[in-house]
Write a protein that holds these residues in place. Structure first.
Motif, PDB file in Angstrom:
ATOM      1  N   PRO A  79       0.825  -1.215   0.000  1.00 53.14           N
ATOM      2  CA  PRO A  79       0.000   0.000   0.000  1.00 53.14           C
ATOM      3  C   PRO A  79       0.855   1.259   0.000  1.00 53.14           C
ATOM      4  CG  PRO A  79       0.120  -0.927   2.207  1.00 53.14           C
ATOM      5  CD  PRO A  79       0.810  -1.910   1.295  1.00 53.14           C
ATOM      6  N   THR A  80       0.423   2.234  -0.763  1.00 48.36           N
ATOM      7  CA  THR A  80       1.084   3.534  -0.763  1.00 48.36           C
ATOM      8  C   THR A  80       0.062   4.605  -0.430  1.00 48.36           C
ATOM      9  OG1 THR A  80       0.697   3.935  -3.122  1.00 48.36           O
ATOM     10  CG2 THR A  80       2.739   2.800  -2.524  1.00 48.36           C
ATOM     11  N   LEU A  81       0.540   5.714   0.066  1.00 39.67           N
ATOM     12  CA  LEU A  81      -0.313   6.858   0.363  1.00 39.67           C
ATOM     13  C   LEU A  81       0.096   8.029  -0.516  1.00 39.67           C
ATOM     14  CD1 LEU A  81      -0.417   6.793   4.283  1.00 39.67           C
ATOM     15  CD2 LEU A  81      -2.095   5.862   2.691  1.00 39.67           C
ATOM     16  N   THR A  82      -0.844   8.888  -0.804  1.00 38.77           N
ATOM     17  CA  THR A  82      -0.521  10.119  -1.517  1.00 38.77           C
ATOM     18  C   THR A  82       0.092  11.103  -0.531  1.00 38.77           C
ATOM     19  OG1 THR A  82      -2.358   9.789  -3.059  1.00 38.77           O
ATOM     20  CG2 THR A  82      -1.422  12.008  -2.909  1.00 38.77           C
ATOM     21  N   PRO A  83       1.316  11.535  -0.760  1.00 37.54           N
ATOM     22  CA  PRO A  83       1.992  12.403   0.220  1.00 37.54           C
ATOM     23  C   PRO A  83       1.254  13.721   0.439  1.00 37.54           C
ATOM     24  CG  PRO A  83       3.551  11.538  -1.375  1.00 37.54           C
ATOM     25  CD  PRO A  83       2.185  11.215  -1.904  1.00 37.54           C
ATOM     26  N   GLU A  84       1.409  14.245   1.638  1.00 36.60           N
ATOM     27  CA  GLU A  84       0.822  15.528   2.004  1.00 36.60           C
ATOM     28  C   GLU A  84       1.951  16.528   2.243  1.00 36.60           C
ATOM     29  OE1 GLU A  84      -1.809  15.083   5.322  1.00 36.60           O
ATOM     30  OE2 GLU A  84      -2.683  13.227   4.542  1.00 36.60           O
ATOM     31  N   PHE A  85       2.094  17.474   1.330  1.00 32.31           N
ATOM     32  CA  PHE A  85       3.165  18.460   1.443  1.00 32.31           C
ATOM     33  C   PHE A  85       2.658  19.868   1.731  1.00 32.31           C
ATOM     34  CE2 PHE A  85       5.064  15.282  -1.548  1.00 32.31           C
ATOM     35  CZ  PHE A  85       6.081  14.846  -0.714  1.00 32.31           C
TER      36      PHE A  85
END
Length: 361
Positions: free
Chosen positions: A81-87
């Motif tokens: 599983p991967t997450l969409t990064p929060e920048f």
């Protein structure tokens, strides 16, 4: 004579296949390399503080047997599983470290973003038609990264210096590329402008806005071809902001230098250590979980985070083994540890993910 002929012929073959050894340092760059305390004048290459070979003495037979008895799970059955990064909306006074897989990390602090060892290619290889392929897609495209202020390369191996990613980054960011001595020759050979490069020796420092970055010692080796081993330097890195400090090991074996790094630049809010591609035969140049914990114990750091795992099969162990062993030891010792999913961030004291997400894959 034969060596030169073979090197030139193989270089032509690589070029025809869309790959390259990289550049060869010369001129003023080479003179600066020779002035380094890490340069061996007799062998005309860089060296570690303590004698270091690729394979430990007496371990070649064990390594040979390991090649024939590989584990049943060198890669996951399905994409992890991967997450969409929060920048966005990161307070400038905070520290956020986002793991994008393997050793690719974005360190965000003081309103700036530092990208380390970016590899977004499908394979960790000089070729994109053969070699170790990714377990998961990059959690974010290069074009969707935040404004990057500096790009750090720990050394010139293909799973850390990915030329495809570098070429895209030079076109999509204004960032400086910070590399160990000699590595700039590889980048210039692929068209990266010299004014975008800064080459550092161990203990050299550079100020990027509010952040000071220092190249620090490691115990490893370098080389992108058959005959250029140790022709460029390798390094770990420290990132020092007004409120937070981060350590990034790059690739390294265990040595006593971790304590000095901490004395000079610690205490660290977060220390990242490589845990994958480990084996007793090459423990002089790769930490693995046990020695990562030993290195952490040499430093003054609040939280330890594993890197260099979970994206490519580069060792002779199961793909989960680095994280599983790391988490077991860290938990037994009562250390503050984190193990984010690809794309997930760590914010020491605020968000410290340590769930063993890998168990279900």
């Amino acid at each position: 004579m034969f060596k030169k002929f073979f090197t030139a012929s193989f270089a032509l073959f690589l070029t025809a296949c869309g790959a390259s050894f990289g550049g060869t340092p010369d001129g003023e760059r080479l003179e600066r390399m020779k002035a380094s305390e890490q340069w061996n004048d007799v062998e005309e290459k860089f060296q570690n503080v303590i004698p270091t070979g690729g394979i430990k003495p007496g371990k070649r037979w064990e390594l040979f047997k390991a090649f024939w008895n590989k584990p049943p799970d060198p890669t996951p059955e399905d994409y992890p599983p991967t997450l969409t990064p929060e920048f966005s909306d990161i307070p400038s006074a905070s520290l956020r470290v986002t793991w994008l897989g393997h050793s690719t990390v974005v360190v965000s602090t003081a309103g700036q973003h530092i990208l380390l060892d970016p590899i977004f290619s499908e394979r960790a290889s000089p070729f994109q038609w053969i070699g170790p392929s990714r377990f998961h897609l990059p959690p974010v495209d290069i074009k969707d990264l935040p404004p990057i202020d500096a790009i750090i390369i720990s050394h010139d191996h293909y799973d850390h210096l990915d030329m495809n990613s570098i070429k895209e980054l030079v076109d999509t960011t204004d960032a400086l590329f910070l590399v160990p001595l000699g590595v700039g020759a590889h980048l210039e050979e692929r068209g990266i402008p010299a004014n975008r490069l800064r080459e550092l020796d161990w203990w050299d420092e550079i100020q990027i806005g509010a952040i000071k970055i220092a190249a620090t010692p490691s115990r490893h080796f370098s080389g992108r071809g058959l005959f250029n081993r140790d022709s460029t330097l390798w390094a770990s890195w420290t990132i020092i902001g007004p409120n937070h400090r981060v350590y990034f090991s790059g690739d390294t074996g265990y040595f006593e230098g971790f304590r000095e790094i901490s004395e000079r630049y610690g205490p660290f809010d977060l220390a990242m250590f490589e845990v994958g591609a480990f084996n007793e035969a090459w423990s002089d140049v790769h930490l693995g979980p046990k020695n990562a914990i030993r290195a952490y114990e040499q430093m003054e750091a609040d939280v330890i985070m594993p890197i260099h795992w979970g994206t490519f099969s580069l060792g002779l162990h199961g793909w989960k083994d680095p994280a599983e062993e790391f988490a077991k030891i860290a938990e037994e010792k009562g250390y503050r540890w984190v193990a984010p999913r690809p794309g997930e961030y760590v914010e020491p004291g605020v968000y410290e993910p340590k769930q063993p997400w890998w168990k279900n894959w």
